[in-house]
Write an enzyme that holds these catalytic residues in place. Structure first.
Site, mmCIF file in Angstrom:
data_model
loop_
_atom_site.group_PDB
_atom_site.id
_atom_site.type_symbol
_atom_site.label_atom_id
_atom_site.label_comp_id
_atom_site.label_asym_id
_atom_site.label_seq_id
_atom_site.Cartn_x
_atom_site.Cartn_y
_atom_site.Cartn_z
ATOM 1 N N HIS A 269 45.175 47.867 -15.480
ATOM 2 C CA HIS A 269 44.525 47.236 -16.637
ATOM 3 C C HIS A 269 43.695 48.312 -17.336
ATOM 4 O O HIS A 269 42.484 48.384 -17.149
ATOM 5 C CB HIS A 269 43.640 46.088 -16.147
ATOM 6 C CG HIS A 269 43.063 45.242 -17.236
ATOM 7 N ND1 HIS A 269 42.896 43.888 -17.109
ATOM 8 C CD2 HIS A 269 42.595 45.546 -18.472
ATOM 9 C CE1 HIS A 269 42.367 43.402 -18.214
ATOM 10 N NE2 HIS A 269 42.166 44.391 -19.051
ATOM 11 N N GLU B 142 48.289 45.375 -17.987
ATOM 12 C CA GLU B 142 47.488 44.289 -18.560
ATOM 13 C C GLU B 142 46.482 44.867 -19.548
ATOM 14 O O GLU B 142 46.002 45.997 -19.357
ATOM 15 C CB GLU B 142 46.705 43.573 -17.459
ATOM 16 C CG GLU B 142 47.571 42.991 -16.378
ATOM 17 C CD GLU B 142 46.798 42.049 -15.465
ATOM 18 O OE1 GLU B 142 47.418 41.141 -14.942
ATOM 19 O OE2 GLU B 142 45.588 42.213 -15.292
ATOM 20 N N HIS C 140 43.357 36.868 -10.513
ATOM 21 C CA HIS C 140 41.906 37.052 -10.627
ATOM 22 C C HIS C 140 41.203 36.367 -9.452
ATOM 23 O O HIS C 140 41.275 35.155 -9.300
ATOM 24 C CB HIS C 140 41.294 36.567 -11.944
ATOM 25 C CG HIS C 140 40.041 37.317 -12.261
ATOM 26 N ND1 HIS C 140 40.021 38.491 -12.977
ATOM 27 C CD2 HIS C 140 38.760 37.111 -11.877
ATOM 28 C CE1 HIS C 140 38.794 38.951 -13.063
ATOM 29 N NE2 HIS C 140 38.003 38.149 -12.375
#
Ligand SMILES: CC(=O)[C@@H](O)[C@H](O)COP(=O)(O)O
Ligand SMILES: NCC(=O)COP(=O)(O)O
EC number: 2.6.99.2
Length: 262
Positions: free
Chosen positions: A68, A95, A215
């Protein structure tokens, strides 16, 4: 002789069919290596080496690698993304917020999957899914560009039927359910914690969307999520997995997370 070669052909056909079926029903574990880069950046050198850790994760059984990259490069850097791409043998998932820089990076690197996350630049970590209704035009345009480049797309959303429906309208291949609320509620009441995620997962399935989740997933809460939504395509896990590896070692940790997906 003919008998043997025909039997061998049948057996290998059986294996191919079996693998395809397994692929379809398997929930893949994508290891998010942001935290490895955080540790490396703490000293400015190249220890631990992000590429080596990613390749080791693959050798230890990870089905994919997630990164990410954030605009401030506080963990994964653009250069890491370029370094990783040619060496990874499993699925690469990038991401991030689709800023012009991010879009440019993803189109150049062409990962297997891009996941759009609505984070602002200074955000500590992702803390919400997209409002896909409000951002329908923007998401449609961005997803269109990635779809044309042959990159599978996923949109980070809360467990909310309307947000999933608008992700489908925008042209996403998959949604990634933001699982922090599940992880937080799990210790008090796991049935209540998972219920909205099961409903959301059914909506995604009814719309023909693939399904990812991530998450704050951990060894504590992952198996229960999987037992309730066994048709998830992928979970991406970083913070807890890398933290567990301090105690268990990376190889055993990855195996334990994989065991939660059976
Ligand atoms: C989208 C998501 O939930 C993760 O990618 C999370 O944002 C990890 O990012 P950090 O490692 O920067 O917290
Ligand atoms: N998409 C979620 C992810 O990549 C990792 O999130 P976390 O396990 O670090 O919370």
């Amino acid at each position: 002789m003919v008998f043997f070669s025909q039997n061998a052909a049948n057996i290998s056909l059986l294996f191919v069919l079996l693998r395809k079926t397994m692929d379809r029903i398997m929930t893949r574990l994508s290891v998010n290596i942001n935290k490895i880069a955080t540790l490396r950046n703490a000293r400015g050198g190249d220890v631990p080496n992000v590429v080596k850790v990613a390749l080791d994760c693959e050798n230890f059984g990870a089905d994919g690698i997630t990164v990410h990259p954030r605009p401030d490069e506080r963990h994964i850097r653009r250069s890491d993304v370029y370094d990783l791409r040619p060496l990874l043998r499993t699925e690469f998932n990038i991401e991030g917020y689709p800023s012009p820089d991010f879009i440019d990076l993803v189109l150049k690197v062409k990962p297997h999957q891009v996941t759009l996350v609505p984070d602002s630049p200074a955000q500590l970590t992702s803390n919400a899914g997209w409002d896909t209704k409000k951002n329908l035009d923007f998401l449609t345009e961005v997803l269109d560009g990635f779809n044309h480049a042959g990159i599978r797309t996923s949109v980070f959303v809360s467990a909310d039927a309307e947000m999933i429906e608008y992700a489908a309208k925008a042209g996403a291949d998959r949604v990634e359910l933001y699982t922090e609320p599940y992880a937080t509620a799990y210790p008090q009441n796991k049935e209540a914690a998972v219920a909205p995620f099961v409903e959301a997962a059914k909506v995604a399935r009814s719309l023909g969307l693939g399904l990812n989740a991530g998450h704050d997933l951990s060894l504590v809460n992952l198996n229960y999520l999987y037992q309730n939504i066994p048709w998830m395509d992928e979970v991406s896990i970083g913070h807890s997995l890398i933290s567990d590896a301090l105690y268990l070692g990376l190889e055993r940790t990855i195996q334990e997370y994989k065991n939660c997906l059976r």
